[in-house]
Scaffold this motif. Structure first.
Motif, PDB file in Angstrom:
ATOM      1  N   GLY A 195       0.770  -1.235   0.000  1.00  0.00           N
ATOM      2  CA  GLY A 195       0.000   0.000   0.000  1.00  0.00           C
ATOM      3  C   GLY A 195       0.800   1.283   0.000  1.00  0.00           C
ATOM      4  O   GLY A 195       0.270   2.342  -0.351  1.00  0.00           O
ATOM      5  N   LEU A 196       2.084   1.252   0.382  1.00  0.00           N
ATOM      6  CA  LEU A 196       2.822   2.493   0.573  1.00  0.00           C
ATOM      7  C   LEU A 196       3.011   3.270  -0.728  1.00  0.00           C
ATOM      8  O   LEU A 196       2.702   4.465  -0.801  1.00  0.00           O
ATOM      9  CB  LEU A 196       4.181   2.220   1.221  1.00  0.00           C
ATOM     10  N   ALA A 197       3.530   2.615  -1.762  1.00  0.00           N
ATOM     11  CA  ALA A 197       3.789   3.316  -3.022  1.00  0.00           C
ATOM     12  C   ALA A 197       2.491   3.881  -3.601  1.00  0.00           C
ATOM     13  O   ALA A 197       2.460   5.012  -4.099  1.00  0.00           O
ATOM     14  CB  ALA A 197       4.463   2.376  -4.019  1.00  0.00           C
ATOM     15  N   ALA A 198       1.419   3.104  -3.516  1.00  0.00           N
ATOM     16  CA  ALA A 198       0.136   3.553  -4.065  1.00  0.00           C
ATOM     17  C   ALA A 198      -0.432   4.718  -3.261  1.00  0.00           C
ATOM     18  O   ALA A 198      -0.918   5.699  -3.829  1.00  0.00           O
ATOM     19  CB  ALA A 198      -0.859   2.397  -4.100  1.00  0.00           C
ATOM     20  N   MET A 199      -0.388   4.628  -1.928  1.00  0.00           N
ATOM     21  CA  MET A 199      -0.934   5.701  -1.091  1.00  0.00           C
ATOM     22  C   MET A 199      -0.143   6.991  -1.238  1.00  0.00           C
ATOM     23  O   MET A 199      -0.721   8.077  -1.370  1.00  0.00           O
ATOM     24  CB  MET A 199      -0.959   5.262   0.373  1.00  0.00           C
ATOM     25  N   VAL A 200       1.176   6.886  -1.216  1.00  0.00           N
ATOM     26  CA  VAL A 200       2.016   8.071  -1.395  1.00  0.00           C
ATOM     27  C   VAL A 200       1.814   8.640  -2.801  1.00  0.00           C
ATOM     28  O   VAL A 200       1.762   9.862  -2.987  1.00  0.00           O
ATOM     29  CB  VAL A 200       3.502   7.734  -1.152  1.00  0.00           C
ATOM     30  N   GLY A 201       1.675   7.763  -3.790  1.00  0.00           N
ATOM     31  CA  GLY A 201       1.401   8.204  -5.153  1.00  0.00           C
ATOM     32  C   GLY A 201       0.088   8.961  -5.250  1.00  0.00           C
ATOM     33  O   GLY A 201      -0.020   9.951  -5.989  1.00  0.00           O
ATOM     34  N   LEU A 202      -0.916   8.517  -4.505  1.00  0.00           N
ATOM     35  CA  LEU A 202      -2.208   9.213  -4.487  1.00  0.00           C
ATOM     36  C   LEU A 202      -2.066  10.619  -3.894  1.00  0.00           C
ATOM     37  O   LEU A 202      -2.643  11.582  -4.408  1.00  0.00           O
ATOM     38  CB  LEU A 202      -3.230   8.409  -3.676  1.00  0.00           C
ATOM     39  N   VAL A 203      -1.304  10.733  -2.809  1.00  0.00           N
ATOM     40  CA  VAL A 203      -1.096  12.039  -2.170  1.00  0.00           C
ATOM     41  C   VAL A 203      -0.344  12.985  -3.111  1.00  0.00           C
ATOM     42  O   VAL A 203      -0.736  14.147  -3.304  1.00  0.00           O
ATOM     43  CB  VAL A 203      -0.317  11.878  -0.848  1.00  0.00           C
ATOM     44  N   ILE A 204       0.730  12.485  -3.717  1.00  0.00           N
ATOM     45  CA  ILE A 204       1.550  13.311  -4.601  1.00  0.00           C
ATOM     46  C   ILE A 204       0.763  13.761  -5.828  1.00  0.00           C
ATOM     47  O   ILE A 204       0.754  14.945  -6.189  1.00  0.00           O
ATOM     48  CB  ILE A 204       2.820  12.547  -5.020  1.00  0.00           C
ATOM     49  N   SER A 205       0.088  12.811  -6.477  1.00  0.00           N
ATOM     50  CA  SER A 205      -0.675  13.157  -7.683  1.00  0.00           C
ATOM     51  C   SER A 205      -1.846  14.082  -7.353  1.00  0.00           C
ATOM     52  O   SER A 205      -2.221  14.942  -8.153  1.00  0.00           O
ATOM     53  CB  SER A 205      -1.175  11.893  -8.391  1.00  0.00           C
ATOM     54  N   GLY A 206      -2.421  13.925  -6.167  1.00  0.00           N
ATOM     55  CA  GLY A 206      -3.497  14.823  -5.739  1.00  0.00           C
ATOM     56  C   GLY A 206      -3.000  16.245  -5.559  1.00  0.00           C
ATOM     57  O   GLY A 206      -3.669  17.209  -5.956  1.00  0.00           O
ATOM     58  N   ALA A 207      -1.810  16.387  -4.955  1.00  0.00           N
ATOM     59  CA  ALA A 207      -1.223  17.718  -4.764  1.00  0.00           C
ATOM     60  C   ALA A 207      -0.914  18.374  -6.109  1.00  0.00           C
ATOM     61  O   ALA A 207      -1.201  19.561  -6.322  1.00  0.00           O
ATOM     62  CB  ALA A 207       0.052  17.611  -3.921  1.00  0.00           C
ATOM     63  N   TYR A 208      -0.353  17.599  -7.019  1.00  0.00           N
ATOM     64  CA  TYR A 208      -0.037  18.145  -8.345  1.00  0.00           C
ATOM     65  C   TYR A 208      -1.314  18.488  -9.121  1.00  0.00           C
ATOM     66  O   TYR A 208      -1.358  19.489  -9.845  1.00  0.00           O
ATOM     67  CB  TYR A 208       0.818  17.162  -9.137  1.00  0.00           C
ATOM     68  N   ALA A 209      -2.339  17.651  -8.991  1.00  0.00           N
ATOM     69  CA  ALA A 209      -3.607  17.932  -9.684  1.00  0.00           C
ATOM     70  C   ALA A 209      -4.175  19.276  -9.232  1.00  0.00           C
ATOM     71  O   ALA A 209      -4.652  20.068 -10.047  1.00  0.00           O
ATOM     72  CB  ALA A 209      -4.611  16.810  -9.417  1.00  0.00           C
ATOM     73  N   PHE A 210      -4.125  19.533  -7.923  1.00  0.00           N
ATOM     74  CA  PHE A 210      -4.617  20.808  -7.386  1.00  0.00           C
ATOM     75  C   PHE A 210      -3.834  21.990  -7.945  1.00  0.00           C
ATOM     76  O   PHE A 210      -4.407  22.998  -8.376  1.00  0.00           O
ATOM     77  CB  PHE A 210      -4.536  20.792  -5.856  1.00  0.00           C
ATOM     78  N   ILE A 211      -2.511  21.865  -7.965  1.00  0.00           N
ATOM     79  CA  ILE A 211      -1.671  22.970  -8.440  1.00  0.00           C
ATOM     80  C   ILE A 211      -1.888  23.213  -9.932  1.00  0.00           C
ATOM     81  O   ILE A 211      -2.044  24.367 -10.371  1.00  0.00           O
ATOM     82  CB  ILE A 211      -0.184  22.680  -8.157  1.00  0.00           C
ATOM     83  N   PHE A 212      -1.920  22.147 -10.734  1.00  0.00           N
ATOM     84  CA  PHE A 212      -2.099  22.317 -12.176  1.00  0.00           C
ATOM     85  C   PHE A 212      -3.500  22.848 -12.503  1.00  0.00           C
ATOM     86  O   PHE A 212      -3.679  23.556 -13.493  1.00  0.00           O
ATOM     87  CB  PHE A 212      -1.839  20.998 -12.906  1.00  0.00           C
ATOM     88  N   TYR A 213      -4.463  22.517 -11.657  1.00  0.00           N
ATOM     89  CA  TYR A 213      -5.813  23.053 -11.858  1.00  0.00           C
ATOM     90  C   TYR A 213      -5.821  24.572 -11.668  1.00  0.00           C
ATOM     91  O   TYR A 213      -6.482  25.295 -12.419  1.00  0.00           O
ATOM     92  CB  TYR A 213      -6.789  22.390 -10.891  1.00  0.00           C
ATOM     93  N   THR A 214      -5.075  25.047 -10.689  1.00  0.00           N
ATOM     94  CA  THR A 214      -5.064  26.493 -10.413  1.00  0.00           C
ATOM     95  C   THR A 214      -4.411  27.292 -11.537  1.00  0.00           C
ATOM     96  O   THR A 214      -4.694  28.489 -11.698  1.00  0.00           O
ATOM     97  CB  THR A 214      -4.327  26.799  -9.098  1.00  0.00           C
ATOM     98  N   ILE A 215      -3.513  26.653 -12.305  1.00  0.00           N
ATOM     99  CA  ILE A 215      -2.844  27.384 -13.400  1.00  0.00           C
ATOM    100  C   ILE A 215      -3.371  26.933 -14.760  1.00  0.00           C
ATOM    101  O   ILE A 215      -2.746  27.174 -15.791  1.00  0.00           O
ATOM    102  CB  ILE A 215      -1.310  27.206 -13.334  1.00  0.00           C
ATOM    103  N   ASN A 216      -4.525  26.246 -14.735  1.00  0.00           N
ATOM    104  CA  ASN A 216      -5.246  25.912 -15.969  1.00  0.00           C
ATOM    105  C   ASN A 216      -4.421  25.028 -16.915  1.00  0.00           C
ATOM    106  O   ASN A 216      -4.397  25.260 -18.127  1.00  0.00           O
ATOM    107  CB  ASN A 216      -5.681  27.189 -16.693  1.00  0.00           C
ATOM    108  N   GLN A 217      -3.758  24.026 -16.365  1.00  0.00           N
ATOM    109  CA  GLN A 217      -3.015  23.048 -17.168  1.00  0.00           C
ATOM    110  C   GLN A 217      -3.842  21.767 -17.241  1.00  0.00           C
ATOM    111  O   GLN A 217      -3.584  20.781 -16.547  1.00  0.00           O
ATOM    112  CB  GLN A 217      -1.640  22.776 -16.546  1.00  0.00           C
ATOM    113  N   GLY A 218      -4.874  21.772 -18.104  1.00  0.00           N
ATOM    114  CA  GLY A 218      -5.836  20.672 -18.162  1.00  0.00           C
ATOM    115  C   GLY A 218      -5.237  19.317 -18.469  1.00  0.00           C
ATOM    116  O   GLY A 218      -5.640  18.299 -17.891  1.00  0.00           O
ATOM    117  N   PHE A 219      -4.265  19.269 -19.373  1.00  0.00           N
ATOM    118  CA  PHE A 219      -3.653  17.989 -19.750  1.00  0.00           C
ATOM    119  C   PHE A 219      -3.035  17.302 -18.545  1.00  0.00           C
ATOM    120  O   PHE A 219      -3.199  16.093 -18.342  1.00  0.00           O
ATOM    121  CB  PHE A 219      -2.583  18.227 -20.831  1.00  0.00           C
ATOM    122  N   PHE A 220      -2.334  18.075 -17.724  1.00  0.00           N
ATOM    123  CA  PHE A 220      -1.626  17.487 -16.586  1.00  0.00           C
ATOM    124  C   PHE A 220      -2.579  17.191 -15.425  1.00  0.00           C
ATOM    125  O   PHE A 220      -2.320  16.283 -14.633  1.00  0.00           O
ATOM    126  CB  PHE A 220      -0.481  18.406 -16.171  1.00  0.00           C
TER     127      PHE A 220
END
Length: 368
Positions: free
Chosen positions: A160-185
């Protein structure tokens, strides 16, 4: 865009959920199981190659989101992901040398960095550094991508560790890219989350357990590394929309990646101080300290580390809105120091239980 986003996430989730049982059956039929060893955290043969499902999901996702790519990033990511997939698959099946694996990673990275979308031209004032030469940016990108890919691969040590940490990291990046309108990422982040969430269902299962293997951890690490470089390569005109002071971008990135980066740095330093090769194997990772030092189950240790990662990101993100890098850097360093300080009693507990197995036995009996 909203329905497209939901569709990408659910599509990857459902596809991974449906394909992993097929992979488990093939792996068992061909006896491609992961055998437990002296450093293993599992006690019986377990199917691996869960990353095969990730690759198929990513390729399908790139086809559907290619129109959101301003610089046709999807075309460049196709061969890059394929190279990483093949090297990981070969390593899971027959093992390959570290040099061959590193060469494959450099080849994949070359495809990514050839795209102008990933060109780092500035650090936005961090440490007083503004514009940087193109060649220096490319070298920095390649080095950091190699570090992130292999650091993420190293944390894949318990369920579970790699998957859970991956979820946290990708969630943080999704939030940041959403704020700068980078839809692809944003869509790429959600595709990764869909895959990881479905994988967790099986990885944490007892009867239908599967590991992502190097095939999966290298793919996930590669996706995370290119998201990292993309954030560093955000154009000046878009950086004003970031949810933090733009000069703090490097600190935010390291905060998001704190678990794999801190674990790798700590393990390498400890091995060197003990006059051992930094690439030698042991049970001295952060997740081993939690499982062996606190006697936590894999699920609890993975959840605890992931929550710690999330809290760390939240803390630094909040501070980064009010503090410049000159003040944020000491605050970040203090937070890292406190985490390392917490590891000391865990290390002592781990060593005590290894030296006195009867103490471990008594504790285990109390927990029953």
């Amino acid at each position: 865009m909203l329905w497209y986003t939901i569709g990408i996430f659910l599509g990857c989730f459902i596809f991974t959920l449906l394909t992993i049982p097929k992979i488990i059956n093939v792996v068992k039929y061909k006896n491609l199981m992961d055998d437990p060893g002296s450093r293993s955290s599992h006690e019986q043969k377990t199917p691996t190659l869960g990353g095969v499902s990730f690759y198929l999901s990513f390729v399908g996702t790139l086809f559907f989101i290619r129109n959101f790519a301003v610089y046709e990033e999807a075309i460049y990511l196709m061969p890059a992901l394929t190279i990483i997939f093949i090297s990981g698959l070969k390593d899971d099946l027959v093992s390959i040398s570290p040099k061959a694996k590193l060469l494959a990673q450099f080849c994949a990275i070359a495809f990514v960095l050839y795209n102008p979308s990933f060109a780092i031209t500035s650090l936005h004032g961090f440490m007083g550094i503004g514009t940087i030469p193109q060649l220096a940016g490319a070298v920095l990108s390649a080095f950091f991508m190699i570090v992130v890919i292999n650091a993420f691969n190293l944390i894949d040590g318990i369920d579970g560790l790699a998957a859970m940490v991956g979820l946290v990291i990708s969630g943080a990046y999704a939030f940041i890219f959403y704020t700068i309108n980078q839809g692809f990422f944003v869509l790429l982040c959600l595709a990764l989350q869909g895959c990881l969430l479905a994988f967790l269902y099986y990885n944490l299962s007892v009867k239908r357990k599967i590991f992502m293997g190097d095939t999966g951890s290298l793919l996930v690490g590669f996706i995370i590394s290119l998201l990292t470089i993309k954030l560093l390569a955000v154009p000046m005109e878009d950086s004003f929309a970031l949810p933090f002071l733009r000069e703090n971008t490097p600190i935010i990135i390291i905060s998001i990646l704190i678990v794999p980066l801190l674990d790798t740095a700590r393990v390498f330093i400890v091995r060197i101080l003990n006059k051992r090769s930094p690439f030698s194997a042991d049970r001295n990772h952060l997740h081993h300290l939690f499982t062996d030092g606190l006697l936590l189950s894999h699920k609890r240790a993975s959840f605890f580390i992931s929550v710690l990662n999330l809290l760390f990101i939240g803390l630094i993100m909040i501070l980064s809105n009010y503090l410049g890098y000159k003040l944020l850097l000491p605050a970040f360093s203090l937070a890292v120091f406190l985490i390392l300080l917490y590891c000391i009693p865990l290390k002592k507990n781990k060593e005590r239980f290894e030296e006195k197995p009867e103490a471990l036995k008594r504790l285990m009996e109390k927990k029953k």
